[in-house]
Design an enzyme around this catalytic site. Structure first.
Site, mmCIF file in Angstrom:
data_model
loop_
_atom_site.group_PDB
_atom_site.id
_atom_site.type_symbol
_atom_site.label_atom_id
_atom_site.label_comp_id
_atom_site.label_asym_id
_atom_site.label_seq_id
_atom_site.Cartn_x
_atom_site.Cartn_y
_atom_site.Cartn_z
ATOM 1 N N ARG A 45 7.353 -5.770 3.979
ATOM 2 C CA ARG A 45 8.585 -4.978 3.955
ATOM 3 C C ARG A 45 8.369 -3.756 4.843
ATOM 4 O O ARG A 45 7.278 -3.498 5.321
ATOM 5 C CB ARG A 45 9.013 -4.590 2.531
ATOM 6 C CG ARG A 45 7.974 -4.464 1.475
ATOM 7 C CD ARG A 45 7.080 -3.252 1.576
ATOM 8 N NE ARG A 45 7.836 -2.020 1.764
ATOM 9 C CZ ARG A 45 7.352 -0.963 2.369
ATOM 10 N NH1 ARG A 45 6.122 -0.975 2.873
ATOM 11 N NH2 ARG A 45 8.064 0.118 2.505
ATOM 12 N N ALA A 47 11.005 -1.714 7.872
ATOM 13 C CA ALA A 47 11.778 -2.210 9.025
ATOM 14 C C ALA A 47 10.920 -2.623 10.218
ATOM 15 O O ALA A 47 11.091 -3.723 10.757
ATOM 16 C CB ALA A 47 12.811 -1.163 9.437
ATOM 17 N N GLN A 198 8.017 1.414 -4.402
ATOM 18 C CA GLN A 198 7.204 1.417 -3.183
ATOM 19 C C GLN A 198 6.386 2.692 -3.033
ATOM 20 O O GLN A 198 5.281 2.668 -2.477
ATOM 21 C CB GLN A 198 8.094 1.232 -1.948
ATOM 22 C CG GLN A 198 8.799 -0.111 -1.864
ATOM 23 C CD GLN A 198 10.209 -0.055 -2.399
ATOM 24 O OE1 GLN A 198 10.489 0.650 -3.375
ATOM 25 N NE2 GLN A 198 11.118 -0.784 -1.776
ATOM 26 N N ASP A 239 15.679 2.373 8.071
ATOM 27 C CA ASP A 239 15.876 0.955 8.353
ATOM 28 C C ASP A 239 16.939 0.741 9.427
ATOM 29 O O ASP A 239 16.965 -0.303 10.064
ATOM 30 C CB ASP A 239 16.265 0.223 7.077
ATOM 31 C CG ASP A 239 15.070 0.043 6.155
ATOM 32 O OD1 ASP A 239 14.505 -1.059 6.130
ATOM 33 O OD2 ASP A 239 14.679 1.016 5.491
#
Length: 352
Positions: A45, A47, A198, A239
């Site tokens: 994960r 971007a 995260q 992102d």
């Protein structure tokens, strides 16, 4: 260098970020379909990392193809790209990387001396080039942004915008790393970043790995810490960044930006140029991924909510440009008005 992803002769090897910080295990994707699954399930994960993973997925699909002719391979490439593009809608790096690989393939197939083996080799080389370019971009961001952070004091992050979200070094955490390398005494406060955690799982693990002082805080503690003067700067990744400077990032970023504005704390965004989407005028046009309700209703396999309760789980939110103090890219630091600043750097790059 934390090995986020790696091209191997067997396939693409990913550090399984769903198992961190308690288990450091790896997943080997041997087909483009498996790469797509790895992206969807957030084994990989962030971007920039998603973009390079998709590029490697295209290269893997081309390499493993049984197509007898370049025409047949061309049909397969369209299918490969469609499958990978459907994995996650918000991170523009995904579509940038897939488009770059598609354009290369269609350029190669038109050459009179084109061969399937030659195309395969070129596609692998391009994916590996993107991997190296991502690391170089992160280091450049770090060099450009380090001086913006305090020489001493607290810096807040949200989600994970570090080596784990890239091919190495990191975007927001790359700026922190660079500042520390230059002698800054930074205390990082890592938002836990609900519901996928995260910050608590990944950012804390990364920074502890590097020996950078880190404290995990619950997302709802930010206002209190800012009021008490414990946070001197905020730095996050992105992102997608729209043409006007609106920033899509992990859900919760918008609230942090509002709090930073209220408390006079600078709010910085670090992202590679591949995250800039000049085709999207403003943040309202950025697609926001809605993820499965189970991420909210359960944690570590244990149900936390009543049966049948409704859930909304947007993975991202949009921070309006007016809350962003500066955008840090490998091309330099941009300040408002962002429409002019972003277009100016793009024009300069196109003109060489």
């Amino acid at each position: 260098m934390i090995p986020t992803l790696e091209w191997t002769s067997e396939g693409v090897r990913f550090l399984d970020q769903t198992k961190l910080p308690l288990e450091e295990t790896y997943v080997l994707a041997t087909s483009y379909q498996q790469v797509a699954d790895v992206i969807t399930t957030m084994v990989v994960r962030g971007a920039p990392a998603i973009g390079v993973a998709a590029a490697m997925g295209v290269a893997l699909g081309v390499t493993r193809s049984q197509a007898a002719t370049i025409g047949d391979l061309s049909t397969e490439v369209r299918q490969i790209c469609q499958v990978l593009a459907a994995t996650r809608p918000t991170a523009v790096n995904l579509f940038w990387a897939i488009s770059r690989m598609e354009e290369l393939f269609y350029t190669l197939e038109r050459k009179p001396d084109a061969t399937i083996d030659g195309i395969r080799a070129a596609m692998i080389a391009e994916a590996l080039k993107m991997y190296d370019q991502d690391i170089a971009a992160c280091r450049s961001m770090g060099a450009h942004g380090a001086s913006l952070l305090p020489k001493e004091g607290g810096v807040l992050t949200h989600c994970n915008a570090g080596a784990l979200a890239t091919c190495g070094y990191g975007t927001a955490l790359g700026v922190i790393r660079s500042a520390v390398e230059q002698g800054s005494k930074i205390q990082v406060f890592a938002d836990e970043t609900r519901p996928f955690l995260q910050g608590a799982r990944l950012t804390a693990w990364e920074l502890m790995h590097d020996g950078i002082p880190t404290k995990v805080i619950c997302d709802n503690m930010v206002a209190s810490l800012m009021r008490r003067g414990k946070i001197q700067a905020v730095i996050v990744g992105a992102d997608r960044i729209a043409a006007n400077g609106d920033v899509a990032n992990k859900i919760g970023t918008y609230g942090v930006a509002i709090l930073a504005k209220e408390h006079g704390v600078p709010f910085y965004v670090a992202a590679p140029w591949s995250t800039i989407d000049l085709e999207t005028a403003h943040g309202d046009d950025i697609p926001i991924e809605e993820r499965a309700a189970v991420e909210v209703t359960h944690h570590a396999g244990k149900q936390l909510t009543p049966d049948g309760v409704g859930v909304e789980n947007p993975a991202f939110d949009v921070t309006p440009a007016k809350y962003v103090t500066a955008i840090i890219t490998e091309r330099g630091v941009l300040r408002a008005p962002y429409t002019e600043a972003l277009q100016s750097l793009e024009t300069a790059a196109v003109n060489g």
